[in-house]
Design a protein around this motif. Structure first.
Motif, mmCIF file in Angstrom:
data_model
loop_
_atom_site.group_PDB
_atom_site.id
_atom_site.type_symbol
_atom_site.label_atom_id
_atom_site.label_comp_id
_atom_site.label_asym_id
_atom_site.label_seq_id
_atom_site.Cartn_x
_atom_site.Cartn_y
_atom_site.Cartn_z
ATOM 1 N N GLU A 215 13.115 -29.239 4.416
ATOM 2 C CA GLU A 215 12.917 -28.647 5.948
ATOM 3 C C GLU A 215 14.102 -28.426 6.648
ATOM 4 N N ARG A 216 15.099 -29.305 6.593
ATOM 5 C CA ARG A 216 16.288 -29.153 7.415
ATOM 6 C C ARG A 216 17.047 -27.683 6.971
ATOM 7 N N ASP A 217 17.046 -27.757 5.615
ATOM 8 C CA ASP A 217 17.807 -26.537 4.922
ATOM 9 C C ASP A 217 17.148 -25.363 5.255
ATOM 10 N N LEU A 218 15.641 -25.313 5.334
ATOM 11 C CA LEU A 218 14.833 -24.077 5.703
ATOM 12 C C LEU A 218 15.376 -23.923 7.260
ATOM 13 N N LEU A 219 15.020 -24.593 7.984
ATOM 14 C CA LEU A 219 15.486 -24.550 9.291
ATOM 15 C C LEU A 219 16.804 -24.027 9.803
ATOM 16 N N ARG A 220 17.709 -24.321 8.728
ATOM 17 C CA ARG A 220 19.153 -23.953 9.214
ATOM 18 C C ARG A 220 19.205 -22.458 8.850
ATOM 19 N N THR A 221 18.646 -22.062 7.873
ATOM 20 C CA THR A 221 18.623 -20.336 7.590
ATOM 21 C C THR A 221 17.950 -19.731 8.740
ATOM 22 N N LEU A 222 17.073 -20.439 9.704
ATOM 23 C CA LEU A 222 16.577 -19.698 10.777
ATOM 24 C C LEU A 222 17.376 -19.808 11.953
ATOM 25 N N GLU A 223 18.111 -20.839 12.003
ATOM 26 C CA GLU A 223 18.843 -21.231 13.445
ATOM 27 C C GLU A 223 19.921 -19.871 13.650
ATOM 28 N N GLY A 224 19.755 -19.573 15.005
ATOM 29 C CA GLY A 224 20.517 -18.336 15.582
ATOM 30 C C GLY A 224 20.010 -17.095 15.244
ATOM 31 N N ARG A 225 18.753 -16.842 14.602
ATOM 32 C CA ARG A 225 18.055 -15.737 14.481
ATOM 33 C C ARG A 225 17.172 -15.368 15.608
ATOM 34 N N ASP A 226 16.723 -13.972 15.698
ATOM 35 C CA ASP A 226 15.858 -13.776 16.597
ATOM 36 C C ASP A 226 14.392 -13.789 16.111
ATOM 37 N N LEU A 227 13.621 -14.030 17.035
ATOM 38 C CA LEU A 227 11.927 -13.766 16.432
ATOM 39 C C LEU A 227 11.708 -12.401 15.843
ATOM 40 N N ASP A 228 12.392 -11.483 16.709
ATOM 41 C CA ASP A 228 12.169 -10.178 16.158
ATOM 42 C C ASP A 228 13.112 -9.717 15.259
ATOM 43 N N SER A 229 12.870 -8.822 14.344
ATOM 44 C CA SER A 229 13.851 -8.328 13.287
ATOM 45 C C SER A 229 13.347 -6.794 13.345
ATOM 46 N N PRO A 230 14.333 -5.993 13.053
ATOM 47 C CA PRO A 230 14.048 -4.468 12.787
ATOM 48 C C PRO A 230 13.552 -4.408 11.436
ATOM 49 N N GLU A 231 13.721 -5.362 10.752
ATOM 50 C CA GLU A 231 13.011 -4.924 9.311
ATOM 51 C C GLU A 231 11.337 -5.298 9.121
ATOM 52 N N GLN A 232 10.981 -5.890 10.095
ATOM 53 C CA GLN A 232 9.583 -6.254 10.315
ATOM 54 C C GLN A 232 8.741 -5.037 10.308
ATOM 55 N N PRO A 233 7.442 -4.951 9.470
ATOM 56 C CA PRO A 233 6.838 -3.829 9.549
ATOM 57 C C PRO A 233 5.879 -3.945 10.932
ATOM 58 N N ALA A 234 5.288 -2.751 11.305
ATOM 59 C CA ALA A 234 4.654 -2.529 12.525
ATOM 60 C C ALA A 234 3.663 -3.654 12.719
ATOM 61 N N GLY A 235 2.694 -4.014 11.814
ATOM 62 C CA GLY A 235 1.708 -4.829 11.974
ATOM 63 C C GLY A 235 2.514 -6.257 12.497
ATOM 64 N N VAL A 236 3.461 -6.660 11.709
ATOM 65 C CA VAL A 236 4.154 -7.924 12.009
ATOM 66 C C VAL A 236 4.670 -7.958 13.346
ATOM 67 N N ARG A 237 5.466 -7.167 13.622
ATOM 68 C CA ARG A 237 6.231 -6.812 14.959
ATOM 69 C C ARG A 237 5.372 -6.680 16.150
ATOM 70 N N LEU A 238 4.140 -6.244 15.827
ATOM 71 C CA LEU A 238 2.871 -5.965 16.946
ATOM 72 C C LEU A 238 1.991 -7.254 17.059
ATOM 73 N N GLU A 239 2.253 -8.053 16.098
ATOM 74 C CA GLU A 239 1.171 -9.232 15.988
ATOM 75 C C GLU A 239 -0.260 -8.953 15.813
ATOM 76 N N ILE A 240 -0.348 -7.789 14.751
ATOM 77 C CA ILE A 240 -1.841 -7.136 14.694
ATOM 78 C C ILE A 240 -2.031 -7.249 13.117
ATOM 79 N N PRO A 241 -3.443 -7.306 12.588
ATOM 80 C CA PRO A 241 -3.457 -7.112 11.234
ATOM 81 C C PRO A 241 -3.719 -5.708 11.050
ATOM 82 N N GLU A 242 -3.033 -5.441 9.813
ATOM 83 C CA GLU A 242 -2.641 -4.073 9.471
ATOM 84 C C GLU A 242 -4.051 -3.067 9.416
ATOM 85 N N TRP A 243 -4.909 -3.958 8.960
ATOM 86 C CA TRP A 243 -6.197 -2.959 8.873
ATOM 87 C C TRP A 243 -6.883 -2.545 10.333
#
Length: 435
Positions: A111-139
């Motif tokens: 868990e510690r190792d996994l969380l360290r990979t996330l540390e310092g990152r933003d919740l939003d990423s330009p790589e996220q697809p539209a459904g993820v970024r908008l918090e909506i099921p793709e369908w």
């Protein structure tokens, strides 16, 4: 509660939500009700953390999937939310986990190792697809794009925010000024809502249902958008009015107040348990003239045929307009359920039409933002019922509400982004006199 205990409470509540398969707000209420020792400040903090995880479900899932956790447990989602959204460090989490009697267990090395990979990152990423970024099921994206067009991102962002707590003043017992003063005497501050002349908006998060003003029936908790829908029914004392999908009675109470206790008001629902809850609310509000009747399937009764000046259909729907309050609901909705709602809406509208007397009105309301449940249904209804014609919502707005009517055409759509209310749709139909 110490910070670690709050984390653990949020984890336990999220585990209960997953296990229960019920709306999150109900599960959270049950969880906190069984733990009376949790104070109001801690309840707000725990609830805030739970709702943050629910509102950020897709983005949290995307980040956790990037590090190999495609089916992350609630514990990991809570910890990831704290790191990505609140920018807490893994070092801080290490101190909170395993150090307090009621806090989370100590972080495992993985868990510690996994969380360290996330540390310092933003919740939003330009790589996220539209459904993820908008918090909506793709369908659901095509239906929402059809509803909002170029306003899609702004509207969905608003649906991801925390909703206000609105109150409706019960004019059977007090006007808005008196109700506001009664709340203020108990240290509960409010401000008038901008659209509804009956509404008050609560400052902060207060247990308003424990107030004397609530117990005495001076106020009811009701979103301003729902108040608007009830006001557009244009009821008056002495009318015969039916609320065909009354549920727990929110709009029935508003109609009863507008009728000043005079006339016939029928509250019906196919679920007797919901009507039982409505009964207690009606009694508290002083609306003892309301008739409650369970109507299921094709049942109507000969006494109801063309018997009403106003018939309200607050139809069962996807509830997409209330996603601010129930952020988990968007993930529980399926295409099959949406199709079922649409079939029910058509059926209820058709039955309701037979209850409207010539010269009366049928009011169709949903707390949905999808055209499939709103404009499409009104067009289909008018095509199938030649005795009915659309009534301009703007005309009704002028008589009952504040400000300029935001309706486009004969129908009204309220949204969190534009109007600051839950999402609501209202259409009004006149029944022409018989030839």
């Amino acid at each position: 509660m110490k910070p670690g205990a709050r984390l653990q409470a949020a984890i336990e509540a999220l585990e209960a939500i997953e296990a229960a398969g019920r709306p999150a707000d109900q599960v959270i209420a049950d969880y906190l009700r069984k733990r009376r020792y949790i104070g109001s400040k801690d309840r707000r903090a725990v609830s805030s953390l739970i709702y943050s995880v629910l509102r950020h479900r897709a983005r949290l899932g995307w980040w956790l999937g990037r590090v190999g956790q495609t089916e992350a447990a609630p514990r990991l989602r809570v910890l990831a939310d704290v790191v990505l959204r609140a920018a807490e460090t893994v070092e801080t989490l290490d101190r909170l986990c395993g150090a307090e009697p009621y806090g989370p267990a100590a972080l495992a090395d993985c868990e510690r190792d996994l969380l360290r990979t996330l540390e310092g990152r933003d919740l939003d990423s330009p790589e996220q697809p539209a459904g993820v970024r908008l918090e909506i099921p793709e369908w659901l994206l095509p239906a929402l794009e059809r509803a909002f067009g170029s306003d899609l991102e702004a509207e969905l962002a608003a649906l991801g925010t925390q909703a206000s707590t609105d109150l409706r003043c019960n004019s059977l017992k007090a006007d808005r000024a008196a109700a506001r003063a009664a709340l203020a005497s108990e240290g509960i501050e409010t401000e008038p809502t901008p659209l509804s002349p009956l509404g008050l908006r609560l400052f902060g998060r207060r247990a308003v249902q424990a107030s004397r003003a609530f117990r005495d029936g001076l106020i009811e908790v009701q979103d301003e958008g729902s108040q608007v829908a009830a006001l557009l029914c244009d009821v008056a004392p002495g009318m015969a009015v039916a609320d065909l999908c009354a549920g727990a009675g929110g709009k029935t109470l508003a109609l009863a107040a507008a009728m000043a206790g005079q006339g016939r008001l029928l509250a019906s629902d196919p679920d007797p348990r919901r009507l039982e809850r409505a009964g207690a609310r009606l009694q508290r509000a002083g609306a003892d003239f309301v008739e409650c009747r369970v109507l299921a399937g094709a049942e109507a009764g000969s006494d109801l045929h063309q018997a009403f000046d106003r018939v309200l259909v607050d139809a069962p729907c996807s509830g997409s307009g209330a996603w601010r309050r129930q952020p988990d609901a968007r993930w529980r909705l399926t295409a099959a359920e949406l199709s079922g709602y649409r079939a029910s809406q058509r059926d209820i509208l058709s039955k309701a039409a037979s209850l409207v007397r010539p010269g009366g009105r049928l009011i169709y309301v949903t707390c949905s933002l999808l055209r499939e449940e709103n404009e499409d249904q009104t067009e289909a209804f008018l095509a199938a019922h030649e005795r009915f014609a659309p009534h301009p919502v703007g005309e009704l707005w002028t008589h009952h509400l504040n400000g300029l009517c935001p309706a486009k055409g004969n129908c009204l759509t309220l949204t969190p982004a534009v109007n600051g209310t839950d999402g609501f749709f209202v259409a009004v139909f006149d029944r022409r006199a018989e030839p």
